[in-house]
Enzyme design. Structure first.
Site, PDB file in Angstrom:
ATOM      1  N   ALA A 167      55.245  61.580  80.251  1.00 36.26           N
ATOM      2  CA  ALA A 167      54.376  61.627  79.077  1.00 36.26           C
ATOM      3  C   ALA A 167      55.014  60.948  77.860  1.00 36.26           C
ATOM      4  CB  ALA A 167      54.033  63.070  78.731  1.00 36.26           C
TER       5      ALA A 167
ATOM      6  N   HIS B 256      50.181  44.850  76.313  1.00 35.40           N
ATOM      7  CA  HIS B 256      51.554  44.566  75.873  1.00 35.40           C
ATOM      8  C   HIS B 256      52.496  45.493  76.632  1.00 35.40           C
ATOM      9  CE1 HIS B 256      55.133  44.073  73.411  1.00 35.40           C
ATOM     10  NE2 HIS B 256      54.537  43.092  72.760  1.00 35.40           N
TER      11      HIS B 256
ATOM     12  N   VAL C 191      63.354  60.823  83.253  1.00 30.60           N
ATOM     13  CA  VAL C 191      62.288  60.491  82.323  1.00 30.60           C
ATOM     14  C   VAL C 191      61.145  61.491  82.423  1.00 30.60           C
ATOM     15  CG1 VAL C 191      60.671  58.696  81.594  1.00 30.60           C
ATOM     16  CG2 VAL C 191      62.845  58.065  82.627  1.00 30.60           C
TER      17      VAL C 191
ATOM     18  N   GLY D  39      58.176  58.772  78.242  1.00 30.53           N
ATOM     19  CA  GLY D  39      58.877  57.560  78.594  1.00 30.53           C
ATOM     20  C   GLY D  39      60.255  57.498  77.978  1.00 30.53           C
TER      21      GLY D  39
ATOM     22  N   GLY E 142      70.395  61.131  75.375  1.00 28.49           N
ATOM     23  CA  GLY E 142      69.323  61.823  76.062  1.00 28.49           C
ATOM     24  C   GLY E 142      69.559  61.948  77.560  1.00 28.49           C
ATOM     25  N   PRO E 143      68.583  62.496  78.277  1.00 27.84           N
ATOM     26  CA  PRO E 143      68.727  62.759  79.705  1.00 27.84           C
ATOM     27  C   PRO E 143      68.607  61.484  80.537  1.00 27.84           C
ATOM     28  CG  PRO E 143      66.512  63.300  79.006  1.00 27.84           C
ATOM     29  CD  PRO E 143      67.260  62.925  77.758  1.00 27.84           C
TER      30      PRO E 143
END
Length: 302
Positions: A188, A93, A185, A190, A181-182
């Protein structure tokens, strides 16, 4: 208080590590005012979905100011990031993160605006506390951007190892700026999609064939994108050693429901010479969720 309820569905990229799932579930149970009303796990997809419910509190002007769901979801995210490394993840998936998708729904007398408020609160905390890029979608996004649009921009639908998704193979610097967020990436962890929208139903239909190309052709013809059924989104995926599956997202299940999708898939599969089994829901309907929550919360109170 318990007549205004919010629901969060957490789609986490793990279903084979029982220890990791136990840790995540323990984190959810720290607050007895948040209830896990449903759990669906799929080992082939290596994906689990938890459905959580709790109430929302408002200030004197009617604005939402607190829901136990916020702390519970963040606690589950913390446990998931500690226990799961996306670099070691393998499944059939698609996914782009450990906490791949968090979807907020209004229940009972709550509104979509309140679900969007919760999604934005959770997104800000996950993005900043865990340094994970977060993309908002639906009512939580300032422009109402759809989940599938963001996923398509980020390459979500493209397998990176045959018919599987393995590790993190996307660029570290994201092509689209996240809402929280940043912009870089961590492989570990994602990224995470977090949104709010009216109720959707997830319905999967097994196809008795290993021909994933045929499953994908059928999936496209069923979907609104392929000129099929309006408000239906689909994926054709490998599922186990001897079958594939049409994974369906029913955006307006009261208008186009599972029976209609099932019939359409069966007709298209017959044209390919393929047999189809009866599909199944991966979640439970809103009324049942509300009833299960009230039953469980009353049991805790007693």
């Amino acid at each position: 208080m318990h007549s205004m309820l919010l629901c969060c569905k957490l789609y986490i990229s793990e279903a084979r590590n029982a220890e990791a799932l136990d840790s995540i579930e323990r984190a959810a149970k720290r607050d007895p005012e948040t209830v896990i009303v449903n759990k669906f796990e799929d080992r082939d997809y290596n994906r689990v979905c938890y459905t959580l419910v709790s109430y929302v509190v408002h200030d004197s002007t009617g604005c939402p100011i607190y829901s136990p769901l916020q702390q519970s979801v963040v606690a589950m995210a913390e446990a998931a990031y500690e226990a799961i490394n996306l670099e070691q993840h393998l499944g059939t998936h698609p996914r782009l993160g450990v906490m791949d998708d968090i979807l907020c729904h209004p229940l009972a007398r709550a509104s979509l605006d309140e679900a969007a408020w919760l999604a934005q609160k959770v997104a800000a905390e996950i993005g900043n506390r865990f340094q994970v890029p977060v993309y908002l979608y639906g009512a939580a996004n300032p422009t109402g951007k759809a989940l599938d649009t963001i996923r398509r921009e980020l390459g979500y639908f493209r397998p990176n190892n045959g018919h599987h998704w393995v590790g993190w193979t996307q660029p570290q610097v994201l092509p689209e700026k996240p809402n929280e967020g940043p912009e870089v990436v961590t492989s570990a962890r994602g990224i995470s999609m977090i949104g709010a929208r009216p109720w959707i139903a997830m319905y999967n239909i097994p196809v008795m064939s290993t021909d994933v190309s045929a499953a994908r052709r059928i999936a496209l013809m069923v979907s609104a994108r392929g000129g099929g059924l309006p408000t239906v989104q689909t994926l054709g995926l490998v599922h186990g050693e001897d079958s594939t599956e049409i994974a369906c997202m029913l955006l307006e299940p009261n208008q186009i429901g599972a029976d209609r999708v099932q019939n359409h898939v069966e007709k298209l599969a017959a044209q390919e010479g393929l047999d189809v089994e009866q599909g199944y829901f991966t979640d439970i309907p809103p009324q049942m969720i509300t009833e299960r929550y009230r039953k469980l919360i009353n049991a805790y109170s007693d």
